[in-house]
Design a protein around this motif. Structure first.
Motif, mmCIF file in Angstrom:
data_model
loop_
_atom_site.group_PDB
_atom_site.id
_atom_site.type_symbol
_atom_site.label_atom_id
_atom_site.label_comp_id
_atom_site.label_asym_id
_atom_site.label_seq_id
_atom_site.Cartn_x
_atom_site.Cartn_y
_atom_site.Cartn_z
ATOM 1 N N SER A 215 35.581 38.276 40.700
ATOM 2 C CA SER A 215 36.277 37.945 41.437
ATOM 3 C C SER A 215 36.105 38.004 43.115
ATOM 4 C CB SER A 215 37.678 38.749 41.480
ATOM 5 O OG SER A 215 37.521 39.923 41.899
ATOM 6 N N ASP A 216 36.547 37.165 43.944
ATOM 7 C CA ASP A 216 36.495 37.376 45.512
ATOM 8 C C ASP A 216 37.831 38.207 46.050
ATOM 9 O OD1 ASP A 216 34.944 36.561 47.718
ATOM 10 O OD2 ASP A 216 37.056 35.387 48.350
ATOM 11 N N GLU A 217 37.471 39.036 46.596
ATOM 12 C CA GLU A 217 38.499 40.144 47.075
ATOM 13 C C GLU A 217 38.443 40.653 48.463
ATOM 14 O OE1 GLU A 217 40.639 41.706 44.782
ATOM 15 O OE2 GLU A 217 39.633 40.906 43.090
ATOM 16 N N PRO A 218 39.711 40.242 49.047
ATOM 17 C CA PRO A 218 39.653 40.611 50.505
ATOM 18 C C PRO A 218 39.652 41.953 50.912
ATOM 19 C CG PRO A 218 41.917 39.952 49.360
ATOM 20 C CD PRO A 218 40.951 39.860 48.311
ATOM 21 N N ARG A 219 39.215 42.415 51.829
ATOM 22 C CA ARG A 219 39.036 43.844 52.360
ATOM 23 C C ARG A 219 40.369 44.329 52.660
ATOM 24 N NH1 ARG A 219 33.223 43.070 55.025
ATOM 25 N NH2 ARG A 219 32.182 42.428 53.025
ATOM 26 N N ASP A 220 41.520 44.463 51.946
ATOM 27 C CA ASP A 220 42.859 44.931 52.229
ATOM 28 C C ASP A 220 43.433 46.272 51.676
ATOM 29 O OD1 ASP A 220 42.915 43.965 49.767
ATOM 30 O OD2 ASP A 220 44.602 42.534 49.926
ATOM 31 N N GLY A 221 42.331 46.817 51.059
ATOM 32 C CA GLY A 221 42.801 48.116 50.566
ATOM 33 C C GLY A 221 43.631 47.882 49.292
ATOM 34 N N ASN A 222 43.836 46.853 48.725
ATOM 35 C CA ASN A 222 44.442 46.680 47.469
ATOM 36 C C ASN A 222 43.651 46.793 46.329
ATOM 37 O OD1 ASN A 222 46.154 45.844 45.276
ATOM 38 N ND2 ASN A 222 47.307 44.355 46.576
ATOM 39 N N ILE A 230 36.127 33.727 40.501
ATOM 40 C CA ILE A 230 34.990 32.855 40.877
ATOM 41 C C ILE A 230 34.288 32.297 39.599
ATOM 42 C CG2 ILE A 230 32.694 32.459 41.971
ATOM 43 C CD1 ILE A 230 33.373 35.226 43.800
ATOM 44 N N VAL A 231 33.938 33.076 38.767
ATOM 45 C CA VAL A 231 33.497 32.841 37.408
ATOM 46 C C VAL A 231 33.926 33.703 36.370
ATOM 47 C CG1 VAL A 231 31.424 31.685 38.283
ATOM 48 C CG2 VAL A 231 31.558 34.205 37.770
ATOM 49 N N ARG A 232 33.881 33.340 35.305
ATOM 50 C CA ARG A 232 34.266 33.990 34.012
ATOM 51 C C ARG A 232 33.752 33.475 32.626
ATOM 52 N NH1 ARG A 232 40.795 34.736 33.358
ATOM 53 N NH2 ARG A 232 40.605 35.596 35.373
ATOM 54 N N GLY A 233 33.596 34.529 31.911
ATOM 55 C CA GLY A 233 33.108 34.281 30.286
ATOM 56 C C GLY A 233 33.139 35.022 29.539
ATOM 57 N N GLU A 234 32.889 34.743 28.186
ATOM 58 C CA GLU A 234 33.273 35.615 27.114
ATOM 59 C C GLU A 234 32.155 36.015 26.605
ATOM 60 O OE1 GLU A 234 35.824 35.501 22.757
ATOM 61 O OE2 GLU A 234 35.942 33.928 24.126
ATOM 62 N N LEU A 235 31.998 37.165 26.137
ATOM 63 C CA LEU A 235 30.662 38.071 25.631
ATOM 64 C C LEU A 235 30.690 37.405 24.211
ATOM 65 C CD1 LEU A 235 31.141 41.673 26.976
ATOM 66 C CD2 LEU A 235 29.112 40.005 27.469
#
Length: 237
Positions: A215-222, A230-235
């Motif tokens: 994921s793309d995460e803002p630097r907001d402390g949350n 951004i991307v996702r996939g299954e093992l």
């Protein structure tokens, strides 16, 4: 102004006063070079008996150091019994090789603790178990990546991540494991650059947490997921 030669940064980390007036001016205004000197300095401090936790390097680490220095020698920690001195077959090392060897030996034993940090840069022996092809979400069209679930020699599970989207200066990329439908999720840590290796938390049921998400995460402390994957996939085996 161009960055100083890496050899100079290594010399500064070793405590040598080798910087010219121009180099000192550059270092005063370049956070990237100062950070690199500090990083190398921590490795040197650990090798000299600092406070960081130390771990005995494995044979592959020592083999890599021996290759850099140009010697043919066994792991010096492999056998604690006294042995007769045997001359090493050595080619004359350059000054650069001596510096690289000193810092490589220091970095090989430096282990920084923490939650979700990537493993050492050296590749430990591992067994590949499953892989996932990471596909882009609509907002990140064109992005892609791969994930490999591995079992380390220690028995721990690790996830090796590779993407083609580097984080920018204002956000971070975070690696997650999720159950089906993303109902439950666990953060493995921040992805610095486009690749990294992350330990899977002990006790996590990997048969349920099958989805790998970056994921793309803002630097907001949350610490919660931003909702911007951004991307996702299954093992899969």
């Amino acid at each position: 102004m161009a960055h100083p030669d890496p050899e100079l940064l290594a010399l500064l980390a070793l405590g040598e006063d080798a910087a010219s007036a121009e180099d000192r001016l550059h270092l005063a205004g370049c956070a990237e070079c100062r950070d690199e000197v500090a990083r190398l300095g921590r490795a040197v401090a650990a090798a000299r008996g600092g406070d960081e936790a130390l771990e005995t390097p494995g044979p592959r680490v020592w083999a890599g150091i021996a290759a850099d220095v140009g010697v043919d020698a066994p792991d010096p920690l492999a056998d604690a019994r006294p042995a007769p001195a045997v001359p090493l077959r050595r080619r004359p090392p350059s000054r650069r090789r001596r510096i690289v060897a000193a810092l490589a030996a220091a970095a090989a034993v430096l282990v920084i603790g923490g939650v979700g940090v990537t493993l050492l840069r050296t590749n430990p022996p591992s067994q590949q178990l499953e892989t996932a092809r990471l596909r882009a979400f609509p907002a990140w069209a064109g992005a892609s990546g791969t994930a490999q679930l591995e079992r380390l020699a220690s028995g721990r599970l690790a996830l090796r991540i590779q993407t083609d989207v580097p984080p920018d200066r204002s956000t971070d990329h975070e690696v997650w494991l999720m159950t089906a439908g993303a109902r439950r999720l666990v953060s493995l840590g921040m992805l610095h650059g486009t690749s990294g290796v992350f330990l899977v938390p002990e006790g996590l049921d990997i048969t349920r947490f099958r989805l790998v998400d970056v994921s793309d995460e803002p630097r907001d402390g949350n610490p919660a997921h931003s909702g911007d994957s951004i991307v996702r996939g299954e093992l899969r085996a």
